[in-house]
Every structure is written in C-alpha cells, then in structure tokens.
Design a protein around this motif. Structure first.
Motif, PDB file in Angstrom:
ATOM      1  N   ALA A 193       0.815  -1.221   0.000  1.00 41.88           N
ATOM      2  CA  ALA A 193       0.000   0.000   0.000  1.00 41.88           C
ATOM      3  C   ALA A 193       0.846   1.267   0.000  1.00 41.88           C
ATOM      4  N   GLY A 194       2.176   1.125  -0.002  1.00 44.89           N
ATOM      5  CA  GLY A 194       3.061   2.285  -0.009  1.00 44.89           C
ATOM      6  C   GLY A 194       3.166   2.984   1.336  1.00 44.89           C
ATOM      7  N   VAL A 195       2.844   2.276   2.411  1.00 41.01           N
ATOM      8  CA  VAL A 195       2.902   2.857   3.753  1.00 41.01           C
ATOM      9  C   VAL A 195       4.314   2.657   4.308  1.00 41.01           C
ATOM     10  N   PRO A 196       4.978   3.713   4.814  1.00 37.27           N
ATOM     11  CA  PRO A 196       6.312   3.533   5.391  1.00 37.27           C
ATOM     12  C   PRO A 196       6.271   2.652   6.628  1.00 37.27           C
ATOM     13  N   VAL A 197       7.310   1.825   6.772  1.00 44.16           N
ATOM     14  CA  VAL A 197       7.429   0.950   7.937  1.00 44.16           C
ATOM     15  C   VAL A 197       8.732   1.289   8.660  1.00 44.16           C
ATOM     16  N   TRP A 198       8.628   1.671   9.921  1.00 47.81           N
ATOM     17  CA  TRP A 198       9.791   1.974  10.741  1.00 47.81           C
ATOM     18  C   TRP A 198       9.896   0.944  11.862  1.00 47.81           C
ATOM     19  N   GLY A 199      11.122   0.698  12.298  1.00 53.81           N
ATOM     20  CA  GLY A 199      11.327  -0.050  13.526  1.00 53.81           C
ATOM     21  C   GLY A 199      11.397   0.904  14.707  1.00 53.81           C
ATOM     22  N   ASP A 200      11.493   0.335  15.901  1.00 47.91           N
ATOM     23  CA  ASP A 200      11.549   1.182  17.093  1.00 47.91           C
ATOM     24  C   ASP A 200      12.824   2.006  17.153  1.00 47.91           C
ATOM     25  N   VAL A 201      13.944   1.455  16.664  1.00 43.75           N
ATOM     26  CA  VAL A 201      15.204   2.216  16.664  1.00 43.75           C
ATOM     27  C   VAL A 201      15.128   3.365  15.666  1.00 43.75           C
ATOM     28  N   GLU A 202      14.499   3.123  14.520  1.00 44.74           N
ATOM     29  CA  GLU A 202      14.305   4.191  13.534  1.00 44.74           C
ATOM     30  C   GLU A 202      13.474   5.328  14.140  1.00 44.74           C
ATOM     31  N   LEU A 203      12.372   4.984  14.811  1.00 39.82           N
ATOM     32  CA  LEU A 203      11.539   5.999  15.448  1.00 39.82           C
ATOM     33  C   LEU A 203      12.320   6.742  16.523  1.00 39.82           C
ATOM     34  N   ALA A 204      13.085   6.017  17.334  1.00 37.67           N
ATOM     35  CA  ALA A 204      13.860   6.652  18.400  1.00 37.67           C
ATOM     36  C   ALA A 204      14.889   7.623  17.828  1.00 37.67           C
ATOM     37  N   TRP A 205      15.570   7.218  16.758  1.00 38.89           N
ATOM     38  CA  TRP A 205      16.567   8.087  16.138  1.00 38.89           C
ATOM     39  C   TRP A 205      15.914   9.369  15.627  1.00 38.89           C
ATOM     40  N   ARG A 206      14.794   9.234  14.961  1.00 37.48           N
ATOM     41  CA  ARG A 206      14.117  10.396  14.393  1.00 37.48           C
ATOM     42  C   ARG A 206      13.604  11.325  15.503  1.00 37.48           C
ATOM     43  N   LEU A 207      13.059  10.757  16.571  1.00 40.69           N
ATOM     44  CA  LEU A 207      12.600  11.587  17.687  1.00 40.69           C
ATOM     45  C   LEU A 207      13.763  12.325  18.333  1.00 40.69           C
ATOM     46  N   ASP A 208      14.861  11.622  18.544  1.00 44.55           N
ATOM     47  CA  ASP A 208      16.031  12.244  19.175  1.00 44.55           C
ATOM     48  C   ASP A 208      16.622  13.322  18.271  1.00 44.55           C
ATOM     49  N   ALA A 209      16.773  13.021  16.984  1.00 43.71           N
ATOM     50  CA  ALA A 209      17.361  13.976  16.042  1.00 43.71           C
ATOM     51  C   ALA A 209      16.502  15.226  15.877  1.00 43.71           C
ATOM     52  N   SER A 210      15.199  15.091  16.115  1.00 39.38           N
ATOM     53  CA  SER A 210      14.298  16.238  15.946  1.00 39.38           C
ATOM     54  C   SER A 210      14.420  17.262  17.059  1.00 39.38           C
ATOM     55  N   GLY A 211      15.106  16.873  18.144  1.00 39.39           N
ATOM     56  CA  GLY A 211      15.229  17.783  19.283  1.00 39.39           C
ATOM     57  C   GLY A 211      14.061  17.735  20.242  1.00 39.39           C
ATOM     58  N   ARG A 212      13.193  16.777  20.079  1.00 38.11           N
ATOM     59  CA  ARG A 212      12.011  16.697  20.943  1.00 38.11           C
ATOM     60  C   ARG A 212      12.395  16.508  22.407  1.00 38.11           C
ATOM     61  N   TYR A 213      13.515  15.854  22.652  1.00 38.99           N
ATOM     62  CA  TYR A 213      13.945  15.595  24.025  1.00 38.99           C
ATOM     63  C   TYR A 213      15.168  16.434  24.403  1.00 38.99           C
ATOM     64  N   GLY A 214      15.365  17.544  23.714  1.00 36.06           N
ATOM     65  CA  GLY A 214      16.544  18.367  23.966  1.00 36.06           C
ATOM     66  C   GLY A 214      17.613  18.109  22.922  1.00 36.06           C
ATOM     67  N   PRO A 215      18.824  18.574  23.175  1.00 33.80           N
ATOM     68  CA  PRO A 215      19.901  18.367  22.195  1.00 33.80           C
ATOM     69  C   PRO A 215      20.072  16.882  21.891  1.00 33.80           C
ATOM     70  N   PRO A 216      20.200  16.524  20.615  1.00 30.08           N
ATOM     71  CA  PRO A 216      20.372  15.108  20.268  1.00 30.08           C
ATOM     72  C   PRO A 216      21.585  14.494  20.964  1.00 30.08           C
ATOM     73  N   ARG A 217      21.440  13.257  21.342  1.00 32.46           N
ATOM     74  CA  ARG A 217      22.532  12.556  22.006  1.00 32.46           C
ATOM     75  C   ARG A 217      23.559  12.048  20.999  1.00 32.46           C
ATOM     76  N   GLN A 218      24.723  11.710  21.513  1.00 34.66           N
ATOM     77  CA  GLN A 218      25.671  10.927  20.729  1.00 34.66           C
ATOM     78  C   GLN A 218      25.271   9.466  20.855  1.00 34.66           C
ATOM     79  N   TRP A 219      25.070   8.819  19.720  1.00 36.24           N
ATOM     80  CA  TRP A 219      24.751   7.394  19.716  1.00 36.24           C
ATOM     81  C   TRP A 219      26.029   6.605  19.425  1.00 36.24           C
ATOM     82  N   LEU A 220      26.304   5.603  20.252  1.00 32.89           N
ATOM     83  CA  LEU A 220      27.370   4.644  20.000  1.00 32.89           C
ATOM     84  C   LEU A 220      26.702   3.287  19.845  1.00 32.89           C
ATOM     85  N   MET A 221      26.781   2.711  18.652  1.00 33.09           N
ATOM     86  CA  MET A 221      26.023   1.505  18.328  1.00 33.09           C
ATOM     87  C   MET A 221      26.942   0.288  18.248  1.00 33.09           C
ATOM     88  N   VAL A 222      26.489  -0.794  18.848  1.00 33.80           N
ATOM     89  CA  VAL A 222      27.250  -2.046  18.858  1.00 33.80           C
ATOM     90  C   VAL A 222      26.393  -3.147  18.264  1.00 33.80           C
TER      91      VAL A 222
END
Length: 487
Positions: free
Chosen positions: A92-121
């Motif tokens: 149907a052309g609907v975007p599908v995000w995972g929880d990490v994708e949503l978290a990254w976008r929320l953090d990058a948007s500044g919704r929770y203050g200055p974006p954090r540094q992410w260190l991914m393992v």
C-alpha cells in the motif's frame, strides 16, 4: 514539524505492529501525540491487556484489510518483512519503521533536547558484553551515559532521561528496520551465520549489520573476515578496527599484553589484557571493541582501564557455576549460535560440551571441526540435535556423544533406560518440567564422562525456544541441575 517526523502529523493513523516490550515502548513514546494510534497483535490476551489500559487494538486480519488507511507502521523488530501485516503495508506504499528508527528520528528532531551521541554495537556475538563494557567506560570517564537498545530498556524508553551519550546494542532485526541512524561511532564486532531463517541469506544479514557503520566512525573486528570486509563499503569518514595482535597505524590491538590505541592516538596504552574478567580471546576482543567506541568520543585511557578492571559479565555468559571433583561447570547459555559456541569452547583446554537447540538455519560443521580436539564428550539436547550428531560423526568421530531425548521427541519409550543408536548413546529424560528434566539428564551424563581438569560447558550453539522460555531459563536450569548434582 521536523522533516524526520513527517508522517506523524496531527491526526495521522499509526499502526504499532506487536504488543510486546517494543510495542508498549512505542505506544508510550507516541501516547501524547495527536495520533490515531492502533496496536496489532495476534495474541488476544495481549490485545485485551492493552485495551483495558485504554489503547485501541485490532487483529492482524483487520490491519491487513485496512493497510492503505495507515500513514505509518512502527513494527517490533522480530517481525520479518514478509510478515502479512508488513507486506500489506508495503504494497500500500505505507512507510514501515522499527523502534530504533523511530527513536533516532525523535532524538534527532530535538524533541527531548539536544540530540545525544549514539554509540552503536552489533555483531553476531559479544554485543551485550561489549555494550556493557562501553557503558562502564563512558560512566568511568564522567560521561552522562545510558545503556539501552537490545539490552535492557528500548531506546524509546530512555529518551526522556538526561544523557549525553547512548550506548546502544542493536540486533540485525532492529537495523533492518532502521535505515536512518548515523551514530557518532558504530561497531560490527564479528559476523557468522545466524538468523538466516529471518533474513533469507547471509548477504542480507550482513547488509543489515553494516548499517551500524553509517555514522562518523566505523569500527570492525579485523580478525573476522566477514566483518572486516564491511569496512571498505562503509561511507564513514573515519574507519578503524581492532585485532588480537599488535595494531597497525589506525587500529587498536594488543602488544606485550597491553591493549593499545593507534587509531585515536599515536601509540596509547589503554589497559592490561590480564585485567579483563571475561575468559579467553573473546573477552579481549569485546574489550577492544568497547574501547574503540569509547576512544572515538574521547574517553581517557585511565577510565577505560578502571572500567575493565571493575567489569562483571552478565549472567549466563561464561559464568562459573561450580567446581566439583576437579571438574568446572560453566554456564554460557548466551552462546546461541555456532560462532559463539566455538569461541566459548576454545577458551578451555578440554570440554564436555552440552549443546543443541534451534540452529536457525546455521551450519554447525565448521564449529565442530574447529573444536574437535578440545572435546572430551558431547551431550546433545533440543530439536536440532541430529544436525549436531551428524557433524560430530564427520569431524569428531571418536568423541563420545550422548543424546538426551524426552517423551515429546517420541524417539524412545518414557523410561530412564539408555540405548545405543549409530554409535551415539541415547538417554531418556523423565520427570516433571521439560527444561528441568532435560538439563538434569544432560548434567548427570556430563558428570559421568568428565574427568578432573575438564570443563562441563553449556554453550548450546542454538536458540532455546524449543525446550525453554529463553537462554536465561536454559542457563538457570543448567545451574540448578549442576547444584543438585554436586551437593
């Protein structure tokens, strides 16, 4: 609205696929938004609990029928792209995000203050230990850090906490559904066959893992050919890696028993390898991976050394349970694939190996061939034990093998008598509780075969869900059986 959050306009219809830990974290993160939020799950009990909490739910058939009406689907990571609800959304052309994708976008948007540094393992093995070591290094270095992701709390659940750095463990599933994150630094520790039933091929699995290398600094395990090969394909402006031997310029490694940084310094000693409390080469590699990420954000060597000296590995990770009659019993139930089991076995000179479970499409042949000279005996449990037995017959034909079966297997009568089949001894586990009786029989058989100086090692090389609720349940059953047998 920030472009990262474009689908989340007021009144948007958002489907959350999955009502487990991740799904509930998504609901909590989006509950204050002006959204038409629905949760889909095939578990009627889970839907009912959410409905009682005031969260609207629908069934998978309802979600499929109305797929075109959604503006966004946020999926739990375990759902593969071929899952019917997600396939319907894609059509149907609907975007599908995972929880990490949503978290990254929320953090990058500044919704929770200055974006954090992410260190991914990420990596096939060692993710949890490495991420935990990394977090300890950050805290020892005075950083306001939070441990999250595939370990502990979902990233979405910690975004409201004060932090400057996130130490994020990410699985291949989470990375598949997260194309956007650009971490300050990301590491792929190693790669081996795992979750091929989900991804469809090793190439697809590796491609998902490689997304951790899309940020500013890319780190790989250089001793692992598959992980090392990802470095050339990374677009990161800074590329480095770590190895067990002396490091070249631009690498981290070990020289004269000391962890050394030649990537973020000229030639900087970090910590003695002997101070790492995780047994074998795998512990050193985990420490090097963590140190590489910590150094990428400027953590001082003194903090790295202090963190490693005080580090304690999590439960069911090469955890010593008991020593009895000169035999050590070790719970490494977290070794849920052949690659992890191989590293675990090679940390000990002579092993009675307790193995088996669900191989998830992986082959065990290479592991058996690599560890054959360490094996005193093998005790096999679980659904895929026949594949282990076949590999042992090819690569370790002289090693005694015992298969533990249950009445559920319908292989032997419900007795405690043993039989011999094709050179493999078969014993039946009886009594209440599937997992408990399997482990009691396995440990008894292992104790019978072990000699002073041996290690009875639970390093299953497979997932646990055929006979246990998870790797922790399996490890606890092993520990309980060991304690009962060694009183």
């Amino acid at each position: 609205m920030s472009p990262q959050l474009a689908p989340l306009v007021p009144g948007a219809r958002v489907l959350v696929a999955g009502a487990g830990i991740t799904g509930r974290a998504v609901v909590a993160a989006l509950s204050e938004w002006d959204l038409d939020l629905l949760v889909c799950d095939d578990d009627a009990g889970a839907r009912q609990r959410l409905s009682e909490a005031g969260v609207p739910t629908i069934t998978p058939p309802e979600a499929i029928a109305g797929a075109s009406e959604f503006d966004l689907v946020v999926t739990s990571p375990g759902l593969p792209p071929g899952a019917p609800v997600l396939s319907a959304a894609a059509r149907a052309g609907v975007p599908v995000w995972g929880d990490v994708e949503l978290a990254w976008r929320l953090d990058a948007s500044g919704r929770y203050g200055p974006p954090r540094q992410w260190l991914m393992v990420t990596g096939t093995n060692g993710k949890t230990t490495t991420t935990s070591m990394l977090n300890a290094m950050l805290v020892a270095g005075g950083r306001d850090a939070v441990l999250c992701g595939n370990i502990g709390e979902p990233v979405l659940s910690v975004l409201a906490e004060p932090a400057e750095v996130l130490a994020v463990e990410v699985s291949s599933f989470q990375l598949f559904w997260a194309p956007s994150p650009r971490p300050a630094a990301g590491a792929v520790l190693n790669l081996a066959e795992d979750h091929l039933d989900w991804h469809g091929s090793f190439a697809a699995y590796a491609a998902a893992k490689a997304r951790a290398l899309d940020g500013r600094v890319a780190v790989v395990g250089l001793d692992d050919p598959a992980a090392s090969a990802l470095l050339d394909r990374s677009a990161a402006p800074v590329k480095t890696g770590f190895r067990l031997g002396p490091p070249a310029q631009g690498e981290l490694g070990v020289r004269d028993g000391i962890l050394v940084d030649r990537a973020f310094a000229d030639d900087l000693p970090l910590a003695p390898a002997a101070s790492i409390p995780v047994a074998g080469p795998v512990g050193v590699l985990d420490a090097l991976g963590a140190a590489a990420l910590a150094r990428a954000v400027g953590v001082a060597p003194e903090a790295i050394a202090a963190a490693l000296a005080g580090f304690r590995a999590g439960a069911h990770r090469a955890e010593s349970v008991a020593v009895s009659g000169g035999v050590r019993y070790v719970d490494d139930s977290k070794a849920t694939n052949p690659h992890a089991a191989r590293a675990s076995i090679l940390a000990y000179p002579r092993v009675v190996w307790v193995a088996g479970g669900l191989l998830k499409g992986a082959s065990v042949d290479e592991t058996v061939a690599a560890v054959a000279d360490r094996l005193a005996a093998v005790i096999l449990i679980g659904r895929d034990r026949a594949e282990f037995a076949e590999a042992l017959s090819r690569h370790a034909p002289d090693v005694p093998v015992i298969e533990v079966v249950t009445r559920e297997d319908a292989v032997v009568d419900e007795t405690n008598e043993s039989a011999v089949t094709q050179g493999t001894r078969v014993i039946a586990a009886s009594g209440p509780g599937l997992g408990g009786r399997v482990m009691a029989a396995a440990v008894a058989a292992a104790a019978e075969l072990a000699r002073p100086g041996d290690t009875v090692l639970l390093a299953p090389a497979g997932a646990s869900f055929d006979q246990f609720t998870g790797y922790a349940d399996r490890g606890e059953a092993f520990a309980a059986a060991v304690r009962a047998a060694t009183r």
